[in-house]
Design a protein around this motif. Sequence first.
Motif, PDB file in Angstrom:
ATOM      1  N   TRP A  65       1.075  -1.109   0.272  1.00 42.37           N
ATOM      2  CA  TRP A  65      -0.031  -0.281  -0.575  1.00 42.37           C
ATOM      3  C   TRP A  65       0.849   1.249   0.242  1.00 42.37           C
ATOM      4  CZ3 TRP A  65      -4.472   0.104  -2.027  1.00 42.37           C
ATOM      5  CH2 TRP A  65      -5.357  -1.361  -1.810  1.00 42.37           C
ATOM      6  N   GLY A  94      -4.107  -4.204 -17.288  1.00 46.56           N
ATOM      7  CA  GLY A  94      -4.832  -5.293 -16.774  1.00 46.56           C
ATOM      8  C   GLY A  94      -3.914  -5.800 -15.688  1.00 46.56           C
TER       9      GLY A  94
ATOM     10  N   ASN B 370      -4.662   0.674 -13.712  1.00 46.88           N
ATOM     11  CA  ASN B 370      -4.755  -1.285 -13.223  1.00 46.88           C
ATOM     12  C   ASN B 370      -4.835  -1.540 -11.747  1.00 46.88           C
ATOM     13  OD1 ASN B 370      -4.392  -2.455 -16.176  1.00 46.88           O
ATOM     14  ND2 ASN B 370      -2.015  -2.199 -15.477  1.00 46.88           N
ATOM     15  N   LEU B 371      -4.576  -0.164 -11.111  1.00 55.41           N
ATOM     16  CA  LEU B 371      -4.371   0.079 -10.174  1.00 55.41           C
ATOM     17  C   LEU B 371      -5.368   1.062  -9.217  1.00 55.41           C
ATOM     18  CD1 LEU B 371      -0.654   1.047  -8.727  1.00 55.41           C
ATOM     19  CD2 LEU B 371      -1.885  -1.174  -8.388  1.00 55.41           C
ATOM     20  N   LEU B 372      -6.970   1.119 -10.030  1.00 52.83           N
ATOM     21  CA  LEU B 372      -7.694   1.692  -9.352  1.00 52.83           C
ATOM     22  C   LEU B 372      -8.532   0.571  -9.092  1.00 52.83           C
ATOM     23  CD1 LEU B 372      -8.686   4.525 -12.177  1.00 52.83           C
ATOM     24  CD2 LEU B 372      -7.322   5.130  -9.670  1.00 52.83           C
ATOM     25  N   ALA B 374      -7.785  -0.647  -6.739  1.00 53.07           N
ATOM     26  CA  ALA B 374      -7.283  -2.095  -5.755  1.00 53.07           C
ATOM     27  C   ALA B 374      -7.348  -2.341  -4.369  1.00 53.07           C
ATOM     28  CB  ALA B 374      -5.309  -1.494  -5.842  1.00 53.07           C
ATOM     29  N   ARG B 379     -11.147  -4.692  -9.260  1.00 52.26           N
ATOM     30  CA  ARG B 379     -10.072  -3.755  -9.562  1.00 52.26           C
ATOM     31  C   ARG B 379      -9.929  -3.346 -10.871  1.00 52.26           C
ATOM     32  NH1 ARG B 379      -4.878  -4.965 -11.848  1.00 52.26           N
ATOM     33  NH2 ARG B 379      -4.888  -7.139 -11.578  1.00 52.26           N
ATOM     34  N   PHE B 380      -9.594  -2.719 -11.778  1.00 52.33           N
ATOM     35  CA  PHE B 380      -9.141  -1.953 -13.368  1.00 52.33           C
ATOM     36  C   PHE B 380      -8.641  -3.781 -13.791  1.00 52.33           C
ATOM     37  CE2 PHE B 380     -11.345   2.365 -13.291  1.00 52.33           C
ATOM     38  CZ  PHE B 380     -12.991   1.851 -12.959  1.00 52.33           C
ATOM     39  N   THR B 381      -9.183  -3.684 -14.546  1.00 51.38           N
ATOM     40  CA  THR B 381      -8.117  -4.990 -15.497  1.00 51.38           C
ATOM     41  C   THR B 381      -8.646  -5.255 -17.162  1.00 51.38           C
ATOM     42  OG1 THR B 381      -9.722  -6.537 -15.488  1.00 51.38           O
ATOM     43  CG2 THR B 381      -7.825  -6.485 -13.592  1.00 51.38           C
ATOM     44  N   HIS B 382      -9.564  -4.049 -17.441  1.00 48.68           N
ATOM     45  CA  HIS B 382      -9.685  -4.100 -19.025  1.00 48.68           C
ATOM     46  C   HIS B 382      -9.416  -2.562 -19.608  1.00 48.68           C
ATOM     47  CE1 HIS B 382     -12.267  -7.735 -17.891  1.00 48.68           C
ATOM     48  NE2 HIS B 382     -11.590  -8.156 -19.248  1.00 48.68           N
ATOM     49  N   PHE B 383      -8.893  -1.887 -18.843  1.00 42.11           N
ATOM     50  CA  PHE B 383      -8.055  -0.805 -19.643  1.00 42.11           C
ATOM     51  C   PHE B 383      -7.562  -0.657 -20.470  1.00 42.11           C
ATOM     52  CE2 PHE B 383     -11.482   1.553 -16.745  1.00 42.11           C
ATOM     53  CZ  PHE B 383     -12.100   2.273 -17.630  1.00 42.11           C
TER      54      PHE B 383
END
Lengths: 477, 488
Positions: A65, A94, B370-372, B374, B379-383
């Motif tokens: 973190w 991703g 990718n860390l939004l 988290a 967690r975002f994995t498709h942008f």
Amino acid sequence: MNQFSYFRSHRFRRLLVVSLVLIACVGAFFWYKLFRKVITVYADPVEHFKYGSIGVEAPAGIPYWIWVVLPRIFADKLPGAGGYVALGASWEMGKEMPIGFTKEIVGIPRVGVNCAGCHTTSVRTSPNEAPQFYFGGATSRFQPQGYVRFLFACAHDDRFTSANIMKAILAIYDMPMVDRVLYRYLIIPATKRELLKTEKVDYYWMPERPDWGPGRTDMNPFQREVMRLPDDHVVGSTDVMAIWNERAHENMLHHSDGLNSTLTESVRSAALAAGATKSSIDIPALDRVEAWLRDLPAPKYPFAIDQALAARGQPIFAQQCAACHAFGGARTGTVVSIAEVGTDLNRNKSWPQSSADAFNKWADGYPWAFHHFRSSDGYLSVPLEGVWLRAPYLHNGSVPNMRELLLPPGERSKVFYRGYDVYDQANMGFVSAGPQAELEGFRYDTSVVGNSNQGHSYGSDLSAADKQALMEYLKTL
Amino acid sequence: MAEPLTPIEQTGRSMAARVVVVLVMLVYILGLFLFRRFNPNFPVVYTPIEDHFKYGSIGSEAATGPVADGIPYWIWRVLPDMFPDKLSGNGYASFGFVFEPGQDVPIGFGRRRVYIDRLGMNCAICHTGTVRDTPGSTPRIYLGMPANTFDMQSYLRFLIACVSDSRFTADNVVRAIKARTSLDPLETLVYQQAVYATREVLLERAGQLSFMSSRPDWGPGRVDTFNPYKTVQFNFPMDNDHSVGATDLPSIWNQAPRIGMHLHWDGNNDLLEERDKSAALGAGVTPVTIDLKSIQRVEDWLLDGLQAPKYPYAIDENLAAQGAAVYKSHCGGCHDFGSAYVGKVTPIEEIGTDRGRLDSYTYDFAANMNLLYAGYPWRFTHFRKTNGYANMPLDGVWLRAPYLHNGSVPTLRDLLEDPAARPKTFYRGYDVYDRTKAGFVSDVSQENGRKYFLYDTALPGNGNGGHLYGTQLSPGEKDALVEYMKKL
């Protein structure tokens, strides 16, 4: 009743048992929250190379973190926009972590580094597009020095406080209460302390030496950080090397000055320089990487090749280069003396026999102890598979592209920019000049110690047409 | 063994016990009272889905993090009273918000008590628009259509200007609130503190959005989707980022057939849920405050509950029938549901429209996305970074003017002209419908004190070139095509 009767009483025994159980519980709690290891195993060797642990997290891992919020709090300490990408990290779509960054649980999730950070090449064909990544190459963008310096700079800053970092974390993550307490009172202060200590103890030698820039590293971490040898003030800046196709390199020397004759020891010692320790180094994980590297092919040139022109270049290569650079060449994979090749001598001088001797004794008693370190009087004549992707050229990365390498040394660029990953097909290398390269790249000055672009004048007297043909042929390697 | 108590001791104990009981009850009652008054998380919930969409909270009110947009209700209410000089017209209506009769806030604001009542934006703020038949008609509200009249940038600038003003003090704000409602001493105290907290949050936001001043204004119906995101979420420095990302707001009805398509103008994500959670960040939620159940309700409804509205005016069916054939041969391959290229990205070199929005979405930024969220399973994995613009399905296209990703062409009929013949400047934000050209009337500069926005296609990011499909048709075919497209 004597004075010890209390200690024999039932009451005392009960107290003793309760205390021991309590201590054991507290101990178990702290072990669980700070030391318990849960290491991800990636079945696919490519994923293992990109994201698998090599044993860096326990001694040198940054708590996850903290790692997430540092670039947001200390964006001013990065060379530009993009968080860790501004330091040249390659980040697949991703994925939670950039390539070469591991996230493993050592009590809490911690972020370490592995081989792939420096050995993944990022390539774009134009500035506004997603890069292609080539594994096992030499990084075109990543700045290992920039990364550790960023962490140190954060730790030095007054804003590196539990209050600030917790505020940033809690804005994006509803952290469990126990972890909040641990982070606030233990983990954040300890991370700051450890980073400052690492800077002082392991990297004290770095400020007096020239910046590496993206895609380069130094032999000093082996000597100062790993072996704690006294500082000899020698500059060891060196271009990161490609590590694919290693089976074909079986009987060759490794590293740009040929300082080791085995791939195994080269891989393991590199892991130590990346932050693993004698007790934490993950030998089986490294063995998996090594086995994969043996048969990892060099990537093919992805753009158009003029095959007719390349065919004309083939005999030129055979005549001018093959003896030292073709597989099967008489001198391929051997050391050519500095007196003969004439390139910058610093990198060679930075690894004296005394360092080799020290390393050969350093891990005595461990099953993986080192025995094959040596020193040399020159630089390795490397085979050229995938050479299109290995720019800038020479051991110190002092020549931006192949066209310039074929110029007489005096005519090569004295200053250029490296770290910009848009490919320059015309010159065979990465774009090293112009506004965007200047913006994203690192100003490489060949007059700086260790950065000389002299020597290796082979082929510089060829005709322009022959050089063009030779370059076209080199793209096929 | 304890000694028996004396009678005096016994009386003392029972007195003490009674006092304790009374005290506990008092504390309990006070706690209940305080909790009712200052509940830390109490959204106003609407049962009908349309009301939920219009006024429901998605979690953008909370102020747990540095990036929360929630504004205390009463502060929001009195800003126009206190700073009429900062408004170009009459109250919040001058920003093109859509007000319904009997409502004290416009569509697009959810309400949640986070100690005090706060307002936060929801999906409807950018996805509800209005249409008037004539200048004299009452506007008809269409849920899910692009917010054609709403000027988000001017609204943000107004808020920032208010809190930056020296008149924005606790005393002045509380005085203005008391002119509208009564506050007891406790509430007065809380609101005084809230004034400073609101100022702090908005000034931080002002710093993050300062790059806006070096770019053309968005105007109504447009937002720069990703540039604010770079600074608000990641603190990216903008010194070397000169991209202009202002885009037209999209419609959001009928999402089910869009599952799997490349969403957003540049097709940078193919998962509806991520697109929505990303938009929610834009509306002011944080990964901590987001109300996933609330958003899920909206998502479920948008899948197939909300359909594209039918064209409400007369259609020349004969002409439309001729247009159907033209559409089939010229448009359907990229824009029909089920067609080969719908929902896919057409490379910028081929589509040829303004590249500002495309270039504003950078690889560096995509990587950091990718860390939004988290730490959460979503967690975002498709942008991803793309190299063009996605081909949108055209359901309800009559309501989606102006056209192209940057809203640079006022009407469908204009879009069928060669770029050189498309309007170079026009007005946006006006909602009277142009039935001939299919779009909104775009030559009205002001009406009843509300000024409309002059869109200049010569400015960076505003280019109206490209998308040449259909421009070679005959005028008759173009008219027929437009007539047919009203039926989509």
